[in-house]
Design a protein around this motif. Sequence first.
Motif, mmCIF file in Angstrom:
data_model
loop_
_atom_site.group_PDB
_atom_site.id
_atom_site.type_symbol
_atom_site.label_atom_id
_atom_site.label_comp_id
_atom_site.label_asym_id
_atom_site.label_seq_id
_atom_site.Cartn_x
_atom_site.Cartn_y
_atom_site.Cartn_z
ATOM 1 N N THR A 140 17.866 8.992 -8.165
ATOM 2 C CA THR A 140 16.720 8.800 -9.066
ATOM 3 C C THR A 140 15.427 8.974 -8.275
ATOM 4 O OG1 THR A 140 17.905 7.298 -10.541
ATOM 5 C CG2 THR A 140 15.508 7.116 -10.505
ATOM 6 N N ILE A 141 14.496 9.726 -8.828
ATOM 7 C CA ILE A 141 13.178 9.891 -8.214
ATOM 8 C C ILE A 141 12.324 8.690 -8.594
ATOM 9 C CG2 ILE A 141 11.058 11.259 -8.207
ATOM 10 C CD1 ILE A 141 12.856 13.712 -8.752
ATOM 11 N N ILE A 142 11.733 8.053 -7.601
ATOM 12 C CA ILE A 142 10.954 6.837 -7.839
ATOM 13 C C ILE A 142 9.462 7.161 -7.753
ATOM 14 C CG2 ILE A 142 10.472 4.481 -7.076
ATOM 15 C CD1 ILE A 142 13.322 4.375 -5.969
ATOM 16 N N VAL A 143 8.753 6.822 -8.830
ATOM 17 C CA VAL A 143 7.304 7.040 -8.924
ATOM 18 C C VAL A 143 6.632 5.675 -9.029
ATOM 19 C CG1 VAL A 143 5.436 8.079 -10.286
ATOM 20 C CG2 VAL A 143 7.669 9.228 -10.129
ATOM 21 N N HIS A 144 5.560 5.499 -8.304
ATOM 22 C CA HIS A 144 4.793 4.247 -8.398
ATOM 23 C C HIS A 144 3.322 4.580 -8.629
ATOM 24 C CE1 HIS A 144 2.941 0.445 -7.724
ATOM 25 N NE2 HIS A 144 2.564 0.694 -6.486
ATOM 26 N N THR A 145 2.764 4.041 -9.717
ATOM 27 C CA THR A 145 1.330 4.187 -9.959
ATOM 28 C C THR A 145 0.601 3.026 -9.317
ATOM 29 O OG1 THR A 145 1.559 5.448 -12.011
ATOM 30 C CG2 THR A 145 -0.480 4.220 -11.715
ATOM 31 N N VAL A 146 -0.383 3.341 -8.491
ATOM 32 C CA VAL A 146 -1.125 2.327 -7.724
ATOM 33 C C VAL A 146 -2.295 1.833 -8.571
ATOM 34 C CG1 VAL A 146 -2.365 1.852 -5.589
ATOM 35 C CG2 VAL A 146 -0.450 3.474 -5.586
ATOM 36 N N HIS A 147 -2.103 0.702 -9.225
ATOM 37 C CA HIS A 147 -3.167 0.113 -10.025
ATOM 38 C C HIS A 147 -4.039 -0.820 -9.195
ATOM 39 C CE1 HIS A 147 -1.723 1.475 -13.997
ATOM 40 N NE2 HIS A 147 -0.519 1.358 -13.473
ATOM 41 N N ASN A 148 -3.454 -1.443 -8.197
ATOM 42 C CA ASN A 148 -4.192 -2.367 -7.335
ATOM 43 C C ASN A 148 -3.507 -2.417 -5.972
ATOM 44 O OD1 ASN A 148 -2.491 -3.664 -9.548
ATOM 45 N ND2 ASN A 148 -2.377 -5.238 -7.971
ATOM 46 N N LEU A 149 -4.218 -2.992 -5.001
ATOM 47 C CA LEU A 149 -3.739 -2.975 -3.621
ATOM 48 C C LEU A 149 -3.038 -4.257 -3.208
ATOM 49 C CD1 LEU A 149 -6.866 -1.301 -1.997
ATOM 50 C CD2 LEU A 149 -4.678 -0.212 -2.527
ATOM 51 N N GLN A 150 -3.109 -5.273 -4.042
ATOM 52 C CA GLN A 150 -2.447 -6.534 -3.747
ATOM 53 C C GLN A 150 -2.101 -7.218 -5.063
ATOM 54 O OE1 GLN A 150 -5.415 -8.628 -1.486
ATOM 55 N NE2 GLN A 150 -6.388 -9.490 -3.306
ATOM 56 N N PRO A 151 -1.199 -8.190 -5.037
ATOM 57 C CA PRO A 151 -0.801 -8.860 -6.280
ATOM 58 C C PRO A 151 -1.988 -9.519 -6.976
ATOM 59 C CG PRO A 151 0.708 -9.390 -4.500
ATOM 60 C CD PRO A 151 -0.449 -8.675 -3.872
#
Length: 364
Positions: free
Chosen positions: A84-95
């Motif tokens: 499976t290809i894993i994509v992550h959208t970076v909405h923020n840099l920390q929780p």
Amino acid sequence: MLILVTEKPSDNAYIESLLDAYKAAGHSVIGDVTNFFHSNVVPDVLHIHWPERLYDWYPHRGGDPEAWRNLIEARLRWYRENKTIIVHTVHNLQPHESRVADSTSVFSLVIAYADILVHHCRNSIQELTGRFPAARHKQNIVCHHGDYLINFHEIDRLEARRRLHLPEDGLIILNFGKQRPYKNEPFVISALRKMRYPDKCLLIAGEFVYPPAGTMRRALLRLKNHVRESLPRDSVRFIYKKFNEEEMAAVLCAADLLFLGQHRALNSGILPLAATFARPAVYPDTGCFRESMEGWWGESFTPGDLQDAAEKLDRVCESLSRQDFQYPRNSAWLEKNSWKRHAGAILDCIDNLPLPSSNGTNVA
């Protein structure tokens, strides 16, 4: 392709718009984080958004933090092993509002296992790779935050103000969205008081995010907010509530411009919302804010600088009040920030991704 997204539609139309764009491109989509943990269906693509959804926000999380982190990694490894290809959208840099080490660790896990990192601006790539070195070895692409046309309703400005019991005359400066500490409400109010432009009203509108139940601070904030809403002043109005789609449109159409007061942030959906409703914005020059407004009308100020913020607010207000003023068109921004383009860039990157090797790393 079959795409598993670890989110489901919510008050924020971002996810719904993205799911629709994937489907419009001819792909099958499964939503919700529960499938990440429990489904044995192998998707072609796993698209993760907020890592907090896997850890802090998951309602059925186990009590042992280390065991739960290990479970998340085991699931990520399972998807990797099944190609499976894993994509992550970076909405923020920390929780969000969390200082728990395990939460940050899950951020690192998602980045480590991702094949593609989606950013909303070029600056996001620099900030993420500076904080997480593993991100430097991924496919980093920029997909600007999409529009909010899914929520758009045109409501007459005067009618919208009457619905909300707002002043019918003068300019309304709107600070919108969930009211959290980082939105810097005191800064927003102070900037209004520094302005020279006379005929204006500040509207602070959105659901107030209170501390956990049972605390004295929560009770005091509820009392203060009740008084604020019940005894509105001419210069500042407060509407602390969650808005449905029609109510949100009324708030946007009643306003003349939007004002953001964050001192530091990576992304904000409020700026695309302003552009979608063709409202100018005054915002801090931080994170992706400036790039997200390219092609639309706005003024940036130095974060935390009250005088600069007040001057930029005055400048926009003076432009709006000119007798010969005509709103610019937002068509160029809408075209550039369409969800079709957003999803298309991700799908193109997936199509051109190097094939995974047997050990789960990408090879040329």
